[in-house]
Design an enzyme around this catalytic site. Structure first.
Site, PDB file in Angstrom:
ATOM      1  N   HIS A 171      -2.159  -3.687   8.779  1.00 27.08           N
ATOM      2  CA  HIS A 171      -2.884  -2.901   7.760  1.00 27.08           C
ATOM      3  C   HIS A 171      -4.307  -2.641   8.256  1.00 27.08           C
ATOM      4  O   HIS A 171      -5.068  -3.587   8.511  1.00 27.08           O
ATOM      5  CB  HIS A 171      -2.880  -3.690   6.454  1.00 27.08           C
ATOM      6  CG  HIS A 171      -3.650  -3.081   5.328  1.00 27.08           C
ATOM      7  ND1 HIS A 171      -3.512  -1.760   4.945  1.00 27.08           N
ATOM      8  CD2 HIS A 171      -4.571  -3.620   4.483  1.00 27.08           C
ATOM      9  CE1 HIS A 171      -4.319  -1.528   3.909  1.00 27.08           C
ATOM     10  NE2 HIS A 171      -4.970  -2.631   3.626  1.00 27.08           N
ATOM     11  N   HIS A 175       2.465   4.594   1.014  1.00 30.63           N
ATOM     12  CA  HIS A 175       2.689   5.221   2.319  1.00 30.63           C
ATOM     13  C   HIS A 175       3.410   6.547   2.133  1.00 30.63           C
ATOM     14  O   HIS A 175       4.445   6.815   2.773  1.00 30.63           O
ATOM     15  CB  HIS A 175       3.484   4.295   3.232  1.00 30.63           C
ATOM     16  CG  HIS A 175       2.651   3.276   3.952  1.00 30.63           C
ATOM     17  ND1 HIS A 175       2.138   2.166   3.327  1.00 30.63           N
ATOM     18  CD2 HIS A 175       2.198   3.214   5.238  1.00 30.63           C
ATOM     19  CE1 HIS A 175       1.429   1.462   4.202  1.00 30.63           C
ATOM     20  NE2 HIS A 175       1.441   2.076   5.363  1.00 30.63           N
ATOM     21  N   GLU A 227       4.071   5.368  12.177  1.00 35.38           N
ATOM     22  CA  GLU A 227       4.649   4.440  11.193  1.00 35.38           C
ATOM     23  C   GLU A 227       6.013   4.942  10.702  1.00 35.38           C
ATOM     24  O   GLU A 227       6.938   4.141  10.502  1.00 35.38           O
ATOM     25  CB  GLU A 227       3.701   4.234  10.001  1.00 35.38           C
ATOM     26  CG  GLU A 227       2.532   3.327  10.338  1.00 35.38           C
ATOM     27  CD  GLU A 227       1.738   2.910   9.115  1.00 35.38           C
ATOM     28  OE1 GLU A 227       1.269   1.768   9.086  1.00 35.38           O
ATOM     29  OE2 GLU A 227       1.566   3.741   8.190  1.00 35.38           O
ATOM     30  N   GLU A 254       0.839  -1.209   0.000  1.00 34.38           N
ATOM     31  CA  GLU A 254       0.000   0.000   0.000  1.00 34.38           C
ATOM     32  C   GLU A 254       0.868   1.250   0.000  1.00 34.38           C
ATOM     33  O   GLU A 254       1.887   1.306   0.704  1.00 34.38           O
ATOM     34  CB  GLU A 254      -0.875  -0.005   1.268  1.00 34.38           C
ATOM     35  CG  GLU A 254      -1.855   1.144   1.357  1.00 34.38           C
ATOM     36  CD  GLU A 254      -2.597   1.163   2.688  1.00 34.38           C
ATOM     37  OE1 GLU A 254      -1.996   0.800   3.718  1.00 34.38           O
ATOM     38  OE2 GLU A 254      -3.779   1.542   2.691  1.00 34.38           O
ATOM     39  N   ASP A 301       3.393  -1.755   6.002  1.00 37.57           N
ATOM     40  CA  ASP A 301       2.516  -2.575   6.849  1.00 37.57           C
ATOM     41  C   ASP A 301       3.033  -4.018   6.953  1.00 37.57           C
ATOM     42  O   ASP A 301       2.881  -4.667   7.994  1.00 37.57           O
ATOM     43  CB  ASP A 301       1.093  -2.587   6.302  1.00 37.57           C
ATOM     44  CG  ASP A 301       0.451  -1.213   6.349  1.00 37.57           C
ATOM     45  OD1 ASP A 301       1.037  -0.293   6.951  1.00 37.57           O
ATOM     46  OD2 ASP A 301      -0.643  -1.055   5.767  1.00 37.57           O
ATOM     47  N   HIS A 360      -1.935   6.494   9.186  1.00 35.24           N
ATOM     48  CA  HIS A 360      -1.381   5.871   7.983  1.00 35.24           C
ATOM     49  C   HIS A 360      -0.255   6.740   7.415  1.00 35.24           C
ATOM     50  O   HIS A 360      -0.497   7.902   7.068  1.00 35.24           O
ATOM     51  CB  HIS A 360      -2.488   5.695   6.945  1.00 35.24           C
ATOM     52  CG  HIS A 360      -1.959   5.255   5.626  1.00 35.24           C
ATOM     53  ND1 HIS A 360      -1.622   3.948   5.350  1.00 35.24           N
ATOM     54  CD2 HIS A 360      -1.648   5.957   4.518  1.00 35.24           C
ATOM     55  CE1 HIS A 360      -1.153   3.868   4.132  1.00 35.24           C
ATOM     56  NE2 HIS A 360      -1.154   5.066   3.600  1.00 35.24           N
ATOM     57  N   GLU A 399      -7.178  -1.805   7.097  1.00 35.97           N
ATOM     58  CA  GLU A 399      -8.376  -2.347   6.442  1.00 35.97           C
ATOM     59  C   GLU A 399      -8.469  -3.875   6.501  1.00 35.97           C
ATOM     60  O   GLU A 399      -9.489  -4.449   6.114  1.00 35.97           O
ATOM     61  CB  GLU A 399      -8.441  -1.861   4.987  1.00 35.97           C
ATOM     62  CG  GLU A 399      -8.709  -0.374   4.836  1.00 35.97           C
ATOM     63  CD  GLU A 399      -7.441   0.477   4.829  1.00 35.97           C
ATOM     64  OE1 GLU A 399      -6.385  -0.006   5.314  1.00 35.97           O
ATOM     65  OE2 GLU A 399      -7.496   1.617   4.341  1.00 35.97           O
TER      66      GLU A 399
HETATM   67 ZN   LIG Z   1       0.544   1.487   7.139  1.00 37.66          ZN
END
Ligand SMILES: [Zn+2]
Length: 260
Positions: free
Chosen positions: A121, A37, A179, A35, A46, A174, A123
Site C-alpha cells: 500500500h 481499487h 495491479e 482500500e 494491496d 493504484h 501510503e
Molecule cells: Zn493498491
C-alpha cells in the site's frame, strides 16, 4: 513457481516450539490495506498482493511468515483515490506508527535474525520505515536486521519500460495496469470485466484540497487498466520475487557485516 505456495506460518507454531523454530531465521511480514481499487478490483488488492509476494519470497528463502496486516494507512486522493470512495478502512498515521512500533518491539522478543516487511500500500511506506528506524534503535533489536520494501520498488525501470511504455509513476498505478495484471494472475476470480482508463494521471508529490475525484480518477482508477493481462502479472510477480530474494540473500551490499 507456484504463486500461492507458502513458507511455514510463524503463528502456526506452538509457544513450546517458537523459540527453537525462529532462532536465527528470517521472518516475512506482509502489510497491505483495505482500500478502494476502482470498479473492477476488490478492496483487498494491496493485502492480497503483499501476502502473495511475502509467501512466495518466504518459500524461496526458507523463511517464516506472519499474518498479513490489512488495516493500515489512509488512502490519499493523488495516490489511492482517497476517502471519497466507500469501503476504504484505515487508521490515522499516529495510530499506525504506534501500532507498528508496539508490534515490532513485541516481535523482537523472538530470536529470529532478520525481518523483511513486504508492503503493498503506497501510503504505508513512511510509517513502516519510521517504525523500523525507531525500534531498530532500541536494545530489544540488538543484533537483528530489518528490511522493508514496497513491492513496486523492486521493479527494474528498464524492465518496466519494455512492458508498460506509458508508465504513469507508481503513485498513479493504484488500481491500474500493474495491479490489475497481478490480480488477473493471482486472483482472477476477484477481477470483474470493467477496464477504466484515466487519461490524466495525477502528478507525484502533489496534494490538493479540495480535490475533484471525478477529474483526478476514473471511478477510482488514476491511470489505465485496459491492457492488463495475467501474463504481465505473472512476469511482474516473478520479477519482484527474484529481486526480493536477491536483495535479502546478498544484502545488496547495504547491510552492515556482522562484527562479532
Ligand atoms: Zn493498491
Amino acid at each position: 513457481m507456484t504463486p500461492r505456495s507458502a513458507g511455514p506460518h510463524l503463528c502456526d507454531l506452538s509457544s513450546a516450539e517458537v523459540l527453537t523454530a525462529t532462532a536465527g531465521r528470517t521472518v516475512v511480514w506482509p502489510v497491505g490495506s483495505v482500500e478502494q481499487h476502482g470498479p473492477h478490483l476488490p478492496l483487498s488488492v494491496d493485502t492480497l498482493l503483499a501476502d502473495a509476494f511475502a509467501r512466495q519470497i518466504a518459500h524461496e528463502l526458507n523463511a517464516l511468515t506472519l499474518p498479513v496486516q490489512s488495516i493500515a494507512a489512509r488512502s490519499l486522493p493523488q495516490s489511492g483515490g482517497g476517502l471519497a470512495f466507500p469501503g476504504t478502512i484505515h487508521v490515522r498515521g499516529g495510530s499506525l506508527l504506534a501500532f507498528l512500533e508496539d508490534a515490532l518491539e513485541s516481535l523482537c522478543a523472538l530470536p529470529w535474525h532478520r525481518l523483511l516487511i513486504v508492503n503493498g500500500h503506497f501510503e504505508n511506506e513512511p510509517f513502516l520505515f519510521e517504525a523500523l528506524d525507531e525500534v531498530g534503535r532500541r536494545p530489544v533489536a540488538a543484533g537483528k536486521e530489518f528490511l522493508a520494501l514496497s513491492w513496486w520498488s523492486l521493479v527494474d525501470t528498464d524492465w518496466l519500460a519494455g512492458r508498460v511504455p506509458l508508465f504513469p509513476g507508481w503513485h498513479a498505478e493504484h488500481a491500474g495496469l500493474t495491479e490489475t495484471s497481478l490480480m488477473l494472475y493471482l486472483r482472477p476470480d476477484l477481477v470483474s470485466a470493467a477496464r477504466p482508463d484515466h487519461a490524466d494521471p495525477p502528478r507525484p508529490g502533489v496534494y490538493l484540497h479540495p480535490v475533484d475525484v471525478d477529474r483526478t480518477t476514473n471511478q477510482g482508477v488514476l491511470s489505465s487498466t485496459s491492457n492488463a493481462t495475467a501474463a504481465l502479472g505473472k512476469d511482474l510477480f516473478r520479477h519482484v520475487v527474484a529481486a526480493a530474494v536477491a536483495l535479502v540473500s546478498e544484502g545488496n551490499g547495504l547491510l552492515r557485516e556482522e562484527t562479532s
